[in-house]
Design a protein around this motif. Structure first.
Motif, PDB file in Angstrom:
ATOM      1  N   UNK A 103     -43.524  75.179  54.415  1.00  0.00           N
ATOM      2  CA  UNK A 103     -44.641  75.524  55.297  1.00  0.00           C
ATOM      3  C   UNK A 103     -45.492  74.269  55.403  1.00  0.00           C
ATOM      4  N   UNK A 104     -45.303  73.521  56.483  1.00  0.00           N
ATOM      5  CA  UNK A 104     -45.899  72.184  56.548  1.00  0.00           C
ATOM      6  C   UNK A 104     -47.415  72.222  56.513  1.00  0.00           C
ATOM      7  N   UNK A 105     -48.007  73.340  56.876  1.00  0.00           N
ATOM      8  CA  UNK A 105     -49.468  73.436  56.833  1.00  0.00           C
ATOM      9  C   UNK A 105     -49.983  73.484  55.401  1.00  0.00           C
ATOM     10  N   UNK A 106     -49.101  73.711  54.444  1.00  0.00           N
ATOM     11  CA  UNK A 106     -49.514  73.818  53.045  1.00  0.00           C
ATOM     12  C   UNK A 106     -49.592  72.458  52.349  1.00  0.00           C
ATOM     13  N   UNK A 107     -49.084  71.411  52.986  1.00  0.00           N
ATOM     14  CA  UNK A 107     -49.021  70.096  52.349  1.00  0.00           C
ATOM     15  C   UNK A 107     -50.065  69.151  52.934  1.00  0.00           C
ATOM     16  N   UNK A 108     -50.367  68.104  52.161  1.00  0.00           N
ATOM     17  CA  UNK A 108     -51.172  66.993  52.686  1.00  0.00           C
ATOM     18  C   UNK A 108     -50.204  65.876  53.039  1.00  0.00           C
ATOM     19  N   UNK A 109     -50.355  65.318  54.241  1.00  0.00           N
ATOM     20  CA  UNK A 109     -49.359  64.391  54.787  1.00  0.00           C
ATOM     21  C   UNK A 109     -49.876  62.971  54.929  1.00  0.00           C
ATOM     22  N   UNK A 110     -48.942  62.020  54.794  1.00  0.00           N
ATOM     23  CA  UNK A 110     -49.207  60.662  55.219  1.00  0.00           C
ATOM     24  C   UNK A 110     -48.945  60.537  56.709  1.00  0.00           C
ATOM     25  N   UNK A 111     -49.079  59.301  57.203  1.00  0.00           N
ATOM     26  CA  UNK A 111     -48.957  59.067  58.639  1.00  0.00           C
ATOM     27  C   UNK A 111     -47.504  58.896  59.076  1.00  0.00           C
ATOM     28  N   UNK A 112     -46.614  58.680  58.116  1.00  0.00           N
ATOM     29  CA  UNK A 112     -45.199  58.506  58.428  1.00  0.00           C
ATOM     30  C   UNK A 112     -44.810  57.053  58.607  1.00  0.00           C
ATOM     31  N   UNK A 113     -43.533  56.787  58.399  1.00  0.00           N
ATOM     32  CA  UNK A 113     -42.972  55.456  58.613  1.00  0.00           C
ATOM     33  C   UNK A 113     -41.616  55.612  59.281  1.00  0.00           C
ATOM     34  N   UNK A 114     -41.371  54.799  60.304  1.00  0.00           N
ATOM     35  CA  UNK A 114     -40.149  54.930  61.111  1.00  0.00           C
ATOM     36  C   UNK A 114     -38.980  54.244  60.418  1.00  0.00           C
ATOM     37  N   UNK A 115     -37.866  54.958  60.328  1.00  0.00           N
ATOM     38  CA  UNK A 115     -36.603  54.388  59.861  1.00  0.00           C
ATOM     39  C   UNK A 115     -35.606  54.514  61.005  1.00  0.00           C
ATOM     40  N   UNK A 116     -35.049  53.391  61.409  1.00  0.00           N
ATOM     41  CA  UNK A 116     -34.058  53.370  62.485  1.00  0.00           C
ATOM     42  C   UNK A 116     -32.785  52.733  61.957  1.00  0.00           C
ATOM     43  N   UNK A 117     -31.694  53.484  62.062  1.00  0.00           N
ATOM     44  CA  UNK A 117     -30.391  52.976  61.627  1.00  0.00           C
ATOM     45  C   UNK A 117     -29.563  52.740  62.877  1.00  0.00           C
ATOM     46  N   UNK A 118     -29.233  51.479  63.121  1.00  0.00           N
ATOM     47  CA  UNK A 118     -28.546  51.121  64.350  1.00  0.00           C
ATOM     48  C   UNK A 118     -27.846  49.792  64.168  1.00  0.00           C
ATOM     49  N   UNK A 119     -26.777  49.593  64.964  1.00  0.00           N
ATOM     50  CA  UNK A 119     -26.069  48.307  64.938  1.00  0.00           C
ATOM     51  C   UNK A 119     -26.927  47.222  65.545  1.00  0.00           C
TER      52      UNK A 119
END
Length: 119
Positions: A103-119
């Motif tokens: 239940x994502x409303x129950x957590x405290x979140x960071x802003x996120x970091x992008x991970x891209x896997x590509x050739x």
């Protein structure tokens, strides 16, 4: 200010590795369950790992088990997610959370970091 901040994302080739960091400020991170989630475009946020506060072990989703390792460095008030053997399906924004509830409303979140896997 109570917050968690992720870092370490980037672009990596298939088969490569990255280490994400989740640094806490304003509170002692070692007293809380810490989750790693990810969200790919058009998909729901997915829990990939949950780090316990004791030696009860760490949860991993089937999609990352045996490739990802989550661990704490309490001296640095930081939790890490070591990712190896990355594939294109791992491409997502990765979030650190205080709490591991789906239940994502129950957590405290960071802003996120992008991970891209590509050739």
């Amino acid at each position: 200010q109570v917050q968690v901040v992720e870092s370490g994302g980037g672009l990596v080739q298939p088969g490569g590795s990255l280490r994400l960091s989740c640094e806490a400020s304003g509170f002692a991170l070692d007293k809380y369950l810490i989750g790693w989630f990810r969200q790919a475009p058009g998909k729901e946020r997915e829990r990939v790992s949950c780090v316990s506060t004791t030696d009860y072990g760490t949860f991993y989703s089937d999609s990352v088990k045996d490739r990802f390792t989550a661990y704490r460095d309490n001296a640095k008030n930081t939790v890490y997610l070591q990712m190896s053997d990355l594939n294109v399906e791992d491409t997502a924004v990765y979030y650190c959370s205080v709490g591991c509830s789906e239940d994502i409303s129950a957590n405290r979140w960071g802003q996120g970091t992008q991970v891209t896997v590509s050739q």
